[in-house]
Design a protein around this motif. Sequence first.
Motif, PDB file in Angstrom:
ATOM      1  N   ARG A 100       0.816  -1.215   0.000  1.00 22.69           N
ATOM      2  CA  ARG A 100       0.000   0.000   0.000  1.00 22.69           C
ATOM      3  C   ARG A 100       0.852   1.268   0.000  1.00 22.69           C
ATOM      4  O   ARG A 100       0.450   2.298  -0.510  1.00 22.69           O
ATOM      5  N   SER A 101       2.049   1.197   0.558  1.00 22.13           N
ATOM      6  CA  SER A 101       2.884   2.399   0.672  1.00 22.13           C
ATOM      7  C   SER A 101       3.754   2.638  -0.547  1.00 22.13           C
ATOM      8  O   SER A 101       4.448   3.640  -0.605  1.00 22.13           O
ATOM      9  N   GLY A 102       3.732   1.760  -1.530  1.00 20.04           N
ATOM     10  CA  GLY A 102       4.522   1.967  -2.736  1.00 20.04           C
ATOM     11  C   GLY A 102       5.275   0.708  -3.139  1.00 20.04           C
ATOM     12  O   GLY A 102       5.077  -0.368  -2.587  1.00 20.04           O
ATOM     13  N   THR A 103       6.176   0.886  -4.104  1.00 16.11           N
ATOM     14  CA  THR A 103       6.955  -0.230  -4.628  1.00 16.11           C
ATOM     15  C   THR A 103       8.395  -0.108  -4.165  1.00 16.11           C
ATOM     16  O   THR A 103       9.034   0.919  -4.361  1.00 16.11           O
ATOM     17  N   GLY A 104       8.873  -1.170  -3.572  1.00 15.34           N
ATOM     18  CA  GLY A 104      10.283  -1.235  -3.174  1.00 15.34           C
ATOM     19  C   GLY A 104      11.048  -2.053  -4.190  1.00 15.34           C
ATOM     20  O   GLY A 104      10.619  -3.129  -4.584  1.00 15.34           O
ATOM     21  N   VAL A 105      12.190  -1.521  -4.632  1.00 16.51           N
ATOM     22  CA  VAL A 105      12.998  -2.192  -5.640  1.00 16.51           C
ATOM     23  C   VAL A 105      14.378  -2.469  -5.060  1.00 16.51           C
ATOM     24  O   VAL A 105      15.032  -1.563  -4.556  1.00 16.51           O
ATOM     25  N   SER A 106      14.782  -3.718  -5.130  1.00 12.37           N
ATOM     26  CA  SER A 106      16.142  -4.100  -4.731  1.00 12.37           C
ATOM     27  C   SER A 106      16.841  -4.664  -5.954  1.00 12.37           C
ATOM     28  O   SER A 106      16.340  -5.599  -6.581  1.00 12.37           O
ATOM     29  N   GLU A 107      17.975  -4.077  -6.300  1.00  8.72           N
ATOM     30  CA  GLU A 107      18.782  -4.587  -7.401  1.00  8.72           C
ATOM     31  C   GLU A 107      20.026  -5.211  -6.790  1.00  8.72           C
ATOM     32  O   GLU A 107      20.797  -4.530  -6.128  1.00  8.72           O
ATOM     33  N   LEU A 108      20.193  -6.491  -7.017  1.00 10.10           N
ATOM     34  CA  LEU A 108      21.302  -7.230  -6.418  1.00 10.10           C
ATOM     35  C   LEU A 108      22.369  -7.507  -7.468  1.00 10.10           C
ATOM     36  O   LEU A 108      22.051  -7.861  -8.604  1.00 10.10           O
ATOM     37  N   SER A 109      23.623  -7.390  -7.062  1.00  5.70           N
ATOM     38  CA  SER A 109      24.722  -7.739  -7.957  1.00  5.70           C
ATOM     39  C   SER A 109      25.112  -9.202  -7.772  1.00  5.70           C
ATOM     40  O   SER A 109      25.839  -9.758  -8.587  1.00  5.70           O
ATOM     41  N   ARG A 110      24.618  -9.816  -6.704  1.00  9.70           N
ATOM     42  CA  ARG A 110      24.932 -11.220  -6.429  1.00  9.70           C
ATOM     43  C   ARG A 110      23.833 -11.812  -5.557  1.00  9.70           C
ATOM     44  O   ARG A 110      23.342 -11.158  -4.654  1.00  9.70           O
ATOM     45  N   TRP A 111      23.470 -13.042  -5.828  1.00 12.81           N
ATOM     46  CA  TRP A 111      22.530 -13.776  -4.982  1.00 12.81           C
ATOM     47  C   TRP A 111      22.961 -15.235  -4.972  1.00 12.81           C
ATOM     48  O   TRP A 111      23.671 -15.695  -5.852  1.00 12.81           O
ATOM     49  N   TRP A 112      22.516 -15.965  -3.953  1.00  7.37           N
ATOM     50  CA  TRP A 112      22.877 -17.377  -3.854  1.00  7.37           C
ATOM     51  C   TRP A 112      21.794 -18.130  -3.102  1.00  7.37           C
ATOM     52  O   TRP A 112      20.970 -17.545  -2.421  1.00  7.37           O
ATOM     53  N   ILE A 113      21.815 -19.445  -3.271  1.00  7.44           N
ATOM     54  CA  ILE A 113      20.890 -20.339  -2.582  1.00  7.44           C
ATOM     55  C   ILE A 113      21.599 -20.893  -1.359  1.00  7.44           C
ATOM     56  O   ILE A 113      22.729 -21.359  -1.443  1.00  7.44           O
ATOM     57  N   ALA A 114      20.931 -20.851  -0.228  1.00  4.55           N
ATOM     58  CA  ALA A 114      21.491 -21.426   0.997  1.00  4.55           C
ATOM     59  C   ALA A 114      20.407 -22.255   1.682  1.00  4.55           C
ATOM     60  O   ALA A 114      19.236 -21.883   1.674  1.00  4.55           O
ATOM     61  N   ASP A 115      20.784 -23.358   2.235  1.00  2.00           N
ATOM     62  CA  ASP A 115      19.904 -24.194   3.055  1.00  2.00           C
ATOM     63  C   ASP A 115      18.643 -24.638   2.326  1.00  2.00           C
ATOM     64  O   ASP A 115      17.539 -24.554   2.865  1.00  2.00           O
ATOM     65  N   ALA A 116      18.784 -25.113   1.113  1.00  2.00           N
ATOM     66  CA  ALA A 116      17.624 -25.613   0.370  1.00  2.00           C
ATOM     67  C   ALA A 116      17.249 -27.006   0.855  1.00  2.00           C
ATOM     68  O   ALA A 116      18.100 -27.786   1.279  1.00  2.00           O
TER      69      ALA A 116
END
Length: 174
Positions: A100-116
């Motif tokens: 309701r308060s707007g759109t939050g945008v996160s741009e990541l230069s790196r991501w990973w999977i942990a504890d799948a």
Amino acid sequence: MAIATAVALMTLTPAAAMAAPAGPQLAKCGKHKQGLGKKSGARKRKALRRFRRCLAQNKANRIAFNQIKNSNFDGERGDGQEVDWTFCANGKAEVRTTSRSGTGVSELSRWWIADAVVRNGGRWINAFLRGPEGFEVGILRRGARWQVGVASFDRIIYPGDVVKSDARGECAAL
């Protein structure tokens, strides 16, 4: 000569570009394997269980990463927030969450999977996606159904149904 070239490249390349690429977070299982030859009896069985558990966790993280990379997840979380999340194989990601308060945008230069956690040959997945600066979200798969949620204390809360689509075109632009 080769050392001078490597040093020159490291000084010219920004630190962000030298960061490790996206991928599953893999544990170093060799430390568990080294002690197997020295132990006997119950100690050896316990070390062998730790080693196999380590290999199984690495395999689960790889399976989850391969299913999530180059994908876009569009839908609504269980808490009512709309999501448009894109995760690329090259490590880049764009996470848009609208409330309701707007759109939050996160741009990541790196991501990973942990504890799948992976079951049924990859048809049932609980995956925690992490990134720099404390970024963490959860993605679930139950057969053909995909869900996203908030990752909190090694649990995924507020899961909501999303549509998974191919994002190779978007990833080329990121």
